[in-house]
Motif scaffolding. Structure first.
Motif, short mmCIF file in Angstrom:
data_model
loop_
_atom_site.label_atom_id
_atom_site.label_comp_id
_atom_site.label_asym_id
_atom_site.label_seq_id
_atom_site.Cartn_x
_atom_site.Cartn_y
_atom_site.Cartn_z
N UNK A 79 0.84 -1.19 0.00
CA UNK A 79 0.00 0.00 0.00
C UNK A 79 0.87 1.24 0.00
N UNK A 80 0.67 2.08 -0.99
CA UNK A 80 1.43 3.33 -1.07
C UNK A 80 0.48 4.50 -1.02
N UNK A 81 0.90 5.56 -0.42
CA UNK A 81 0.09 6.76 -0.30
C UNK A 81 0.66 7.84 -1.20
N UNK A 82 -0.15 8.29 -2.15
CA UNK A 82 0.30 9.33 -3.08
C UNK A 82 0.44 10.64 -2.34
N UNK A 83 1.54 11.35 -2.59
CA UNK A 83 1.72 12.62 -1.91
C UNK A 83 0.65 13.62 -2.32
N UNK A 84 0.15 14.37 -1.36
CA UNK A 84 -0.89 15.36 -1.63
C UNK A 84 -0.29 16.74 -1.61
N UNK A 85 -0.53 17.47 -2.67
CA UNK A 85 0.01 18.82 -2.77
C UNK A 85 -1.09 19.83 -2.50
N UNK A 86 -0.82 20.76 -1.63
CA UNK A 86 -1.81 21.78 -1.30
C UNK A 86 -1.50 23.11 -1.98
N UNK A 87 -0.40 23.13 -2.74
CA UNK A 87 -0.01 24.38 -3.40
C UNK A 87 -0.97 24.68 -4.54
N UNK A 88 -1.42 25.93 -4.64
CA UNK A 88 -2.31 26.32 -5.71
C UNK A 88 -1.50 26.54 -6.98
N UNK A 89 -2.13 26.32 -8.11
CA UNK A 89 -1.45 26.50 -9.39
C UNK A 89 -1.81 27.85 -9.97
N UNK A 90 -0.83 28.49 -10.60
CA UNK A 90 -1.08 29.77 -11.22
C UNK A 90 -0.95 30.92 -10.23
N UNK A 91 -1.08 32.16 -10.72
CA UNK A 91 -0.95 33.35 -9.87
C UNK A 91 -2.04 33.44 -8.81
#
Length: 225
Positions: A81-93
């Motif tokens: 079982x692997x957990x995909x990293x979750x990114x909270x950074x918004x994309x774009x300006x």
């Protein structure tokens, strides 16, 4: 002479020998009778025991091997079982707003080099100036080199040469538009086939008028008498 039907009577020593011989014969017969009943001894019994022992050992070893194989297979095929990293950074300006037109509006504060402002639209109303007594509306649209619509950009417009009044700088709205008004002077030429040019500049407040993300262009309006 021995008579028929009567016991033989001989010397005592002879009778003693016969007795001993009879006992010996009976002992031998008893031994063979006992061996025949019991069947073959030691070797056969040992072989049976050895075979049984060997079979039991083999069975035990096979069971152990099977268990080990089963354990190895289970360990090999166990799901990982692997957990995909979750990114909270918004994309774009920052400060993006989706407009009804499908375009994205961002504030001028989100525009920095190497991105630059673009004056991508200039419209005059009226589009053909025939009178000096009517104000001239100049509608300007500003975006940037990434394709975003820019709100809050400062826009400056002036005629060149100076044949109209010069309106103050104004900021673009959420859709990237701003409308400035210039009033023609008496020197404003009214000639068929003639055009008056206007210098248009868009910039970011606080930056140099000649540097930063600023942009400039020329636009013209036709005149007639």
């Amino acid at each position: 002479m021995i008579r028929s039907g009567s016991p033989w009577r001989g010397p005592k020593w002879a009778r003693g020998l016969l007795t001993i011989a009879g006992v010996a014969v009976l002992s031998v017969l008893g031994y063979f009778a006992s061996a025949g009943t019991a069947g073959p001894l030691g070797p056969a019994a040992d072989t049976t025991t050895s075979t049984s022992s060997t079979t039991g050992t083999t069975s035990t070893d096979t069971s152990t091997t099977s268990t080990a194989t089963s354990t190895t297979t289970a360990a090999t095929t166990a799901p990982v079982t692997t957990t995909a990293p979750t990114s909270t950074a918004s994309t774009g300006p920052e400060g993006q707003i989706k407009l009804a037109s499908g375009k994205t509006s961002i504030p001028i504060s989100s525009v920095s080099l190497p991105a630059r402002l673009i004056v991508d639209g200039v419209r005059f109303s009226p589009s053909l100036v025939a009178s000096r007594g009517r104000p001239l509306a100049i509608r300007v649209h500003v975006s940037d080199t990434r394709g975003y619509v820019i709100r809050g950009a400062l826009v400056f417009v002036r005629s060149t040469p100076l044949v109209t009044s010069t309106p103050l700088e104004q900021t673009t709205d959420q859709a990237g538009y701003v409308t400035l008004t210039a009033v023609p002077k008496q020197t404003f030429p009214l000639k068929r086939g003639y055009h008056v040019q206007f210098f248009v500049r868009a910039r970011k407040e606080g930056e140099s008028l000649l540097a930063g993300v600023s942009s400039r262009r020329l636009a013209q309006v036709a005149t007639m008498r």
